[in-house]
Motif scaffolding. Structure first.
Motif, short mmCIF file in Angstrom:
data_model
loop_
_atom_site.label_atom_id
_atom_site.label_comp_id
_atom_site.label_asym_id
_atom_site.label_seq_id
_atom_site.Cartn_x
_atom_site.Cartn_y
_atom_site.Cartn_z
N PHE A 1 1.66 -1.81 11.97
CA PHE A 1 2.34 -3.00 11.48
C PHE A 1 1.47 -3.90 10.60
CE2 PHE A 1 4.80 -2.27 15.53
CZ PHE A 1 5.96 -1.84 14.89
N ASN A 2 0.19 -3.61 10.48
CA ASN A 2 -0.68 -4.42 9.62
C ASN A 2 -1.79 -3.59 8.98
OD1 ASN A 2 -2.39 -4.39 12.05
ND2 ASN A 2 -1.20 -6.16 12.73
N ALA A 3 -2.78 -3.19 9.75
CA ALA A 3 -3.93 -2.51 9.17
C ALA A 3 -3.55 -1.24 8.42
CB ALA A 3 -4.96 -2.20 10.26
N ASN A 4 -2.66 -0.45 9.00
CA ASN A 4 -2.27 0.80 8.33
C ASN A 4 -1.46 0.55 7.06
OD1 ASN A 4 -3.52 2.09 10.42
ND2 ASN A 4 -1.66 2.92 11.36
N ILE A 5 -0.78 -0.58 6.99
CA ILE A 5 0.02 -0.88 5.80
C ILE A 5 -0.86 -1.05 4.58
CG2 ILE A 5 1.51 -2.63 4.74
CD1 ILE A 5 2.85 -3.03 7.41
N ILE A 6 -2.02 -1.68 4.75
CA ILE A 6 -2.90 -1.94 3.60
C ILE A 6 -3.97 -0.87 3.45
CG2 ILE A 6 -2.52 -4.42 3.68
CD1 ILE A 6 -5.17 -4.72 5.10
N ARG A 7 -3.91 0.18 4.26
CA ARG A 7 -4.91 1.24 4.17
C ARG A 7 -4.84 1.95 2.83
NH1 ARG A 7 -5.33 4.55 9.44
NH2 ARG A 7 -6.37 2.59 9.99
N ASN A 8 -3.65 2.07 2.25
CA ASN A 8 -3.48 2.74 0.96
C ASN A 8 -3.52 1.77 -0.20
OD1 ASN A 8 -3.16 5.29 2.16
ND2 ASN A 8 -0.98 4.93 2.51
N CYS A 9 -4.41 0.79 -0.12
CA CYS A 9 -4.45 -0.23 -1.16
C CYS A 9 -4.91 0.32 -2.51
CB CYS A 9 -5.36 -1.39 -0.74
SG CYS A 9 -7.07 -0.90 -0.41
N ARG A 10 -5.48 1.49 -2.54
CA ARG A 10 -5.93 2.07 -3.81
C ARG A 10 -4.86 2.94 -4.47
NH1 ARG A 10 -11.01 0.84 -4.72
NH2 ARG A 10 -12.40 0.45 -2.96
N LYS A 11 -3.71 3.01 -3.87
CA LYS A 11 -2.62 3.79 -4.45
C LYS A 11 -2.26 3.23 -5.81
CE LYS A 11 2.12 5.26 -3.40
NZ LYS A 11 3.24 5.13 -2.46
N THR A 12 -2.26 4.06 -6.84
CA THR A 12 -2.07 3.57 -8.21
C THR A 12 -0.71 3.94 -8.80
OG1 THR A 12 -3.16 5.57 -9.06
CG2 THR A 12 -4.53 3.63 -8.72
N GLU A 13 0.06 4.74 -8.11
CA GLU A 13 1.36 5.12 -8.67
C GLU A 13 2.37 3.99 -8.52
OE1 GLU A 13 1.47 8.42 -6.19
OE2 GLU A 13 2.86 7.57 -4.72
N ASP A 14 3.42 4.09 -9.27
CA ASP A 14 4.47 3.07 -9.27
C ASP A 14 3.86 1.69 -9.57
OD1 ASP A 14 6.35 5.03 -8.64
OD2 ASP A 14 5.91 4.86 -6.51
N HIS A 15 4.26 0.67 -8.80
CA HIS A 15 3.83 -0.71 -9.06
C HIS A 15 2.82 -1.22 -8.04
CE1 HIS A 15 7.03 -1.70 -12.12
NE2 HIS A 15 7.54 -0.63 -11.57
N TRP A 16 2.38 -0.36 -7.12
CA TRP A 16 1.47 -0.82 -6.05
C TRP A 16 0.13 -1.21 -6.62
CZ3 TRP A 16 0.91 -2.91 -1.66
CH2 TRP A 16 -0.17 -2.68 -0.83
N ALA A 17 -0.38 -0.41 -7.56
CA ALA A 17 -1.66 -0.68 -8.22
C ALA A 17 -2.79 -0.78 -7.20
CB ALA A 17 -1.56 -1.95 -9.07
N ASP A 18 -3.96 -1.16 -7.67
CA ASP A 18 -5.13 -1.24 -6.81
C ASP A 18 -5.25 -2.66 -6.26
OD1 ASP A 18 -7.52 -1.17 -5.54
OD2 ASP A 18 -8.71 -0.54 -7.26
N MET A 19 -4.87 -2.84 -5.00
CA MET A 19 -4.93 -4.15 -4.37
C MET A 19 -6.21 -4.34 -3.56
SD MET A 19 -2.34 -6.25 -4.88
CE MET A 19 -2.23 -7.25 -3.40
N CYS A 20 -7.06 -3.32 -3.50
CA CYS A 20 -8.23 -3.39 -2.62
C CYS A 20 -9.14 -4.56 -2.97
CB CYS A 20 -9.01 -2.08 -2.67
SG CYS A 20 -8.12 -0.68 -1.95
N ARG A 21 -9.32 -4.82 -4.25
CA ARG A 21 -10.22 -5.91 -4.63
C ARG A 21 -9.69 -7.27 -4.18
NH1 ARG A 21 -9.22 -8.40 -9.86
NH2 ARG A 21 -7.31 -7.61 -10.81
N PHE A 22 -8.38 -7.36 -4.00
CA PHE A 22 -7.80 -8.62 -3.54
C PHE A 22 -7.83 -8.77 -2.03
CE2 PHE A 22 -5.55 -7.85 -7.62
CZ PHE A 22 -5.99 -8.98 -8.29
N LEU A 23 -8.14 -7.69 -1.31
CA LEU A 23 -8.16 -7.74 0.14
C LEU A 23 -9.56 -7.95 0.70
CD1 LEU A 23 -5.63 -4.86 0.89
CD2 LEU A 23 -5.23 -7.31 1.02
N ARG A 24 -10.54 -8.04 -0.18
CA ARG A 24 -11.89 -8.31 0.29
C ARG A 24 -11.98 -9.73 0.86
NH1 ARG A 24 -15.19 -6.23 -5.11
NH2 ARG A 24 -14.39 -4.08 -5.11
#
Length: 538
Positions: free
Chosen positions: A117-140
Motif C-alpha cells: 500500500f505504500n513502499a511497493n507502490i513507489i518501488r518502480n519509480c524509474r519506470k519510463t513508459e507512458d506518463h510515469w517517468a522517472d520520479m526517483c529523484r523526487f522521492l529522495r
C-alpha cells in the motif's frame, strides 16, 4: 575492703549475663519482626511500640524506627507508581502542561500497512513508459527531492531547507512528517484519529494510462477491505480514519467525471466516503476530501530557518508590479479560459513580467525553481488564474516569496484552503472576477495600482505571516513552536472527527449549513484534462 569489693563484683556478674541475654533476645525478635514480617505497606498485626511499652527507652527507639520504616514504605510506593506514569505517555516524551496531558484529544495512531500500500507502490519509480517517468529523484530525502541550496544562483544563497520538490509528492512527505508528530500513540483505542499511510496519489499515476478501471481501482479496493477487517474500524465505521491523496479530488472520483476513464473511485467507494482524505484540491461535492496546500520548494528544519526566510522576503526590493508564471491553456473550455486573457494583459503591460512556459516549445523555465523564486521575490502581485483546475501550486510558491496572490476564481483558494488561509481573503490577496477579465471590462494593472501603498504593505505582511502555515517542514526534524501545513491539517482532522462523534454532519468546508455555490456548469465541474504527471502547473 578488698573482700567487700570482691563479693560486690560477683553479685553483679549474673545481672550482666542476664542483661546480655535479654539484649540478644531483643535483637532476635527485631530481626524476625522487621525482615520476616508482612510488607510494611500492609497494616501490621502487632505494633512494635506496643510490644515494648514496658520499656520507655525501648519504646522511644522503636518509635523512631517505625517512622523510618513508614518513610521507606512511602518511597517504595512512589517508585512502584512510575510505570503507571509511563503508561500515560510521560516517560515517552509526550508534552505535559500544568501536570495534565497536553496530548489529550490529539493522539493519532498510524496503521502499520502492508508494503503493497505504500513502499511497493513507489518501488518502480524509474519506470519510463507512458506518463510515469522517472520520479526517483523526487522521492529522495523523504519525498522532498534533491537539495537546491547550491544550485540556485542568487535566490536562496546559502539558505538551508530548499529542495526540488514535485507538486505531487505529498503522499511521501506527509507520511514521513507524521512519524514526527508529537502525540503519536501505539494504542489505537487511545487515538482520537487514525492515519492510513496509503500512497493514493502515486497509485493513481502507475495505472492511469493504458489500464482498465478494474486495475485502477484494485489497490483502493484492497485497502478498504484490509481496513474494514481491522477491529478498530467498527468503532466509528472508518470516520476517524484519514489518509493523504496528493492530487486533486477529481482524480479519485471517476464516477463523477465526464471522462469515464479518468482516475479511480477511491472517494466514491463506501469506505472511502467514510474516511477523511487530504487532497490538493477538493471537488467540493459535500464529500470527505479536504484541501491542503501544494508542496513548495521550502522545507525548513527549525523555527530559525522560517524566521530567517521571513526577514529576507520582508526586506526584498520588488521592482515589478505584477507577474505571471505558467503556460496558456488552449484546451480548457472557452468559458473558463481566463488564463489567456491574463497572459495577454501581462504581455501588454510594461509593469508585468512573466516566465514563458509554452508546452509546444518544450520550455523548462516553469520547472526551474531558481527562475520561479527569483521572479516572485521581485514582484508585488502574482497573478494566479486557473489552469487545468482552479487551484495552482504557483499560488503557494508566490506566497512563500512574499508576493501577494491575485485570484480570478473563488475556487482557487477561498472555497478551498479554509484550514490554512484566513476567512477574510482581502487581508492577503486580491480578487478580480474572471468574467470581468474575459469580457475585457477590467484592467488588471489599473486595479492593482489603485490599491494604497499602506494597504499593500499590510497585505504583504499578512502573506509573510502565513508562510509557516503553508509549508511542509523537513520530515527529518520538527519545528519548535511554529505550526506547519501538516500541524494545521491534523488539527483540522481532529476537529472534524470530534464533530462527527458529537453527531454533527461535516464536509470538506466544515459543518454544512447550505449548499455551496456551483462554481462551474454541470459539465465544466467534472471536466478534467489529461495533463502529464510531470506537468507542474505554475
Amino acid at each position: 575492703m578488698e573482700r567487700v569489693g570482691a563479693h560486690g563484683g560477683k553479685r553483679w556478674l549474673p545481672r550482666l549475663l542476664l542483661l546480655a541475654a535479654l539484649s540478644w533476645l531483643l535483637m532476635v525478635y527485631l530481626h524476625a519482626a522487621v525482615f520476616h514480617a508482612p510488607p510494611v505497606s500492609a497494616p501490621p498485626h502487632t505494633s512494635l511500640v506496643a510490644v515494648a511499652s514496658d520499656c520507655e527507652d525501648c519504646r522511644r527507639f522503636l518509635l523512631r524506627q517505625e517512622e523510618q520504616l513508614k518513610k521507606i514504605a512511602s518511597a517504595s510506593a512512589s517508585a512502584s507508581a512510575l510505570p503507571a506514569a509511563a503508561a500515560t505517555g510521560e516517560e515517552r516524551g509526550r508534552p505535559r502542561v500544568g501536570g495534565g496531558d497536553a496530548c489529550r484529544g490529539r493522539y493519532v495512531y498510524i496503521h502499520d500497512l502492508p508494503p503493497r500500500f505504500n513502499a511497493n507502490i513507489i518501488r518502480n519509480c524509474r519506470k519510463t513508459e507512458d506518463h510515469w517517468a522517472d520520479m526517483c529523484r523526487f522521492l529522495r530525502n523523504d519525498g522532498l527531492g534533491r537539495p537546491l541550496a547550491d544550485r540556485i544562483d542568487g535566490v536562496i544563497k546559502s539558505e538551508a531547507g530548499w529542495y526540488d520538490t514535485h507538486q505531487f509528492a505529498l503522499d511521501a512527505i506527509f507520511h514521513n512528517r507524521m512519524k514526527q508528530y508529537e502525540c503519536l500513540t501505539s494504542d489505537s483505542a487511545e487515538a482520537s484519529a487514525v492515519f492510513v499511510p496509503f500512497y493514493a496519489g502515486f497509485d493513481f499515476v502507475r495505472y492511469h494510462w493504458g489500464y482498465d478501471n478494474a486495475t485502477r481501482d484494485a489497490a483502493s479496493v484492497d485497502l478498504t477491505e484490509w481496513l474494514i477487517a481491522r477491529p478498530e474500524w467498527r468503532r466509528m465505521g472508518g470516520r476517524d480514519r484519514f489518509l493523504v491523496a496528493g492530487r486533486t479530488g477529481w482524480d479519485f472520483r471517476r464516477s463523477n467525471n465526464v471522462d469515464p476513464d479518468w482516475g479511480n473511485d477511491l472517494l466514491v467507494m463506501p469506505a472511502g466516503r467514510n474516511m477523511s482524505v487530504l487532497v490538493l484540491e477538493s471537488a467540493m461535492l459535500h464529500g470527505s476530501d479536504y484541501p491542503v496546500p501544494y508542496p513548495t520548494y521550502f522545507h525548513p528544519r527549525s523555527d530559525a530557518d522560517v524566521l530567517r526566510w521571513q526577514d529576507r522576503v520582508r526586506g526584498q526590493r520588488r521592482t515589478w508590479l505584477m507577474a505571471f508564471v505558467g503556460a496558456p491553456r488552449p484546451d480548457v473550455p472557452i468559458n473558463i479560459r481566463v488564463r489567456d486573457h491574463v497572459i495577454a494583459q501581462c504581455k501588454a503591460s510594461s509593469a508585468c513580467t512573466m516566465l514563458g512556459c509554452a508546452r509546444a516549445t518544450g520550455s523548462t523555465q516553469c520547472h526551474t525553481p531558481g527562475n520561479i523564486m527569483r521572479l516572485f521575490q521581485k514582484t508585488i502581485f502574482c497573478l494566479q488564474p486557473p489552469g487545468d483546475t482552479c487551484t495552482r501550486r504557483s499560488a503557494f510558491d508566490s506566497m512563500v516569496a512574499g508576493c501577494i496572490p491575485v485570484f480570478f476564481h473563488m475556487g482557487s483558494a477561498y472555497k478551498q484552503y479554509r484550514w490554512h488561509l484566513p476567512d477574510d481573503h482581502h487581508k492577503y490577496s486580491v480578487y478580480i472576477p474572471d468574467a470581468d477579465v474575459r469580457q475585457r471590462n477590467v484592467s488588471i494593472e489599473a486595479v492593482l495600482r489603485a490599491i494604497p501603498p499602506a494597504t499593500v504593505e499590510r497585505m504583504r505582511e499578512e502573506v509573510i505571516r502565513l508562510i509557516p502555515r503553508i509549508l511542509y517542514a523537513d520530515p527529518r526534524s520538527r519545528l519548535e513552536t511554529l505550526k506547519d501545513a501538516v500541524d494545521i491539517a491534523v488539527e483540522g482532522i481532529l476537529g472534524t472527527v470530534a464533530r462527527i462523534r458529537n453527531g454533527e454532519y461535516v464536509d470538506s468546508g466544515g459543518p454544512v449549513t447550505e449548499d455551496p455555490p456551483n462554481l462551474f456548469s454541470s459539465t465544466e465541474s467534472r471536466f478534467r484534462p489529461k495533463q502529464s504527471v510531470q506537468a507542474a502547473d505554475h
